[in-house]
Scaffold this active site. Structure first.
Site, mmCIF file in Angstrom:
data_model
loop_
_atom_site.group_PDB
_atom_site.id
_atom_site.type_symbol
_atom_site.label_atom_id
_atom_site.label_comp_id
_atom_site.label_asym_id
_atom_site.label_seq_id
_atom_site.Cartn_x
_atom_site.Cartn_y
_atom_site.Cartn_z
ATOM 1 N N GLU A 175 0.829 -1.223 0.000
ATOM 2 C CA GLU A 175 0.000 0.000 0.000
ATOM 3 C C GLU A 175 0.861 1.269 0.000
ATOM 4 O O GLU A 175 1.077 1.883 1.043
ATOM 5 C CB GLU A 175 -0.956 0.028 1.200
ATOM 6 N N LYS A 212 -2.843 -2.035 -2.801
ATOM 7 C CA LYS A 212 -3.876 -1.114 -2.332
ATOM 8 C C LYS A 212 -3.404 0.299 -2.676
ATOM 9 O O LYS A 212 -2.387 0.766 -2.150
ATOM 10 C CB LYS A 212 -4.117 -1.269 -0.831
#
Length: 297
Positions: A175, A212
């Site tokens: 992420e 993400k």
């Protein structure tokens, strides 16, 4: 690796619920839920209250496997129980894939980015995650400015830790968030995609990751990442956008699904009746599901 969970994350229709606020963000999450700081006197009481909130969400009929693929947990949530089962076991029993946040927060901003703080106890955390039947992990960095060298450092760090997680037979969610207020969000996303692709192309055939990412400015900007053979799924964070704006932006990206936190729970309140709470959560789930799945092709 749990093959059933892998297949669901790879091919399932729905989105991931991010329920992993921790430490410094917990008071803010509770305040948004209507629990003020004068209602608890220490950290233990605070975490008891946040677990009650998460239990209420997870056990709601609106939190259903037809629309929700997985849920990201905070470490304390993993170690606590819901209806007599450890949280990940409860989720799995409901057909929802459990993930664990493993980062220790962000380092100070430097060269336009924030790297992750060192994760000194990662091996032990991964061991415990396997004991608790966690499928994958999540760790967050932030990009504020389109600094090529600094963005490279962010992605290098993410994949270095990610490979350690793969070695532990878990699937890492990489992420590197691009701040929605970035000085040049589009340029940052172009650099980020190139750096991620370099690392994906260097993985072995049996090394899998999830990504993400902030919903990008350019429609289908991350299509190459979504289609990459080493990527299980690409999910999007809401990043501070309202739920309506995040949903509207998400609809421009085929194959990109939501992994929302604040945008999921923003209308939930501790004082709602059971019916009011379930209705509010179901409305949120429906709108995020529609943006993730029933989007323009």
């Amino acid at each position: 690796m749990n093959q059933k969970h892998f297949d669901k994350m790879k091919n399932g229709q729905g989105f991931i619920a991010a329920l992993d606020q921790s430490g410094g963000s917990t008071p803010k999450a509770l305040a948004g839920y209507g629990v003020t700081e004068d209602q608890y006197s220490n950290e233990n009481e605070m975490f008891d209250l946040v677990h009650q909130m998460r239990t209420r969400i997870i056990t709601s009929p609106a939190f259903n496997t037809e629309q929700i693929l997985g849920a990201i947990l905070f470490e304390q949530t993993m170690d606590r129980e819901i209806e007599g089962q450890y949280t990940a076991d409860y989720l799995a029993s409901q057909g929802i894939v459990p993930f664990l946040k493993v980062d220790k927060g962000l380092a100070d901003k430097e060269n336009g980015v924030q790297l992750m703080k060192p994760i000194h106890d990662l091996d032990e955390t991964l061991r415990r995650a396997n004991e608790r039947n966690i499928f994958g992990t999540k760790m967050r960095s932030v990009v504020h400015e389109p600094n090529e060298e600094a963005i490279k450092a962010v992605v290098d760090q993410q994949f270095e830790v990610g490979k350690q997680i793969i070695e532990a037979d878990l699937v890492p969610i990489i992420e590197p968030e691009v701040d929605i207020n970035s000085s040049d969000k589009l340029k940052s996303e172009e650099i980020l995609k190139d750096e991620i692709l370099k690392h994906l192309n260097a993985l072995n055939d049996d090394q899998y990751v999830m990504l993400k990412l902030t919903i990008p400015e350019q429609p289908n900007h991350y299509k190459e990442l979504i289609d990459h053979p080493n990527v299980v799924r690409v999910v999007a964070l809401s990043g501070g956008y309202s739920r309506d704006e995040a949903n509207n932006r998400l609809k421009d990206h085929v194959g990109l699904i939501a992994s929302f936190s604040r945008a999921l729970v923003t209308e939930l309140n501790v004082n709602q009746t059971k019916e009011q709470f379930n209705d509010a959560l179901q409305a949120a789930v429906n709108s995020i599901y529609d943006a993730s799945v029933n989007k323009n092709k």
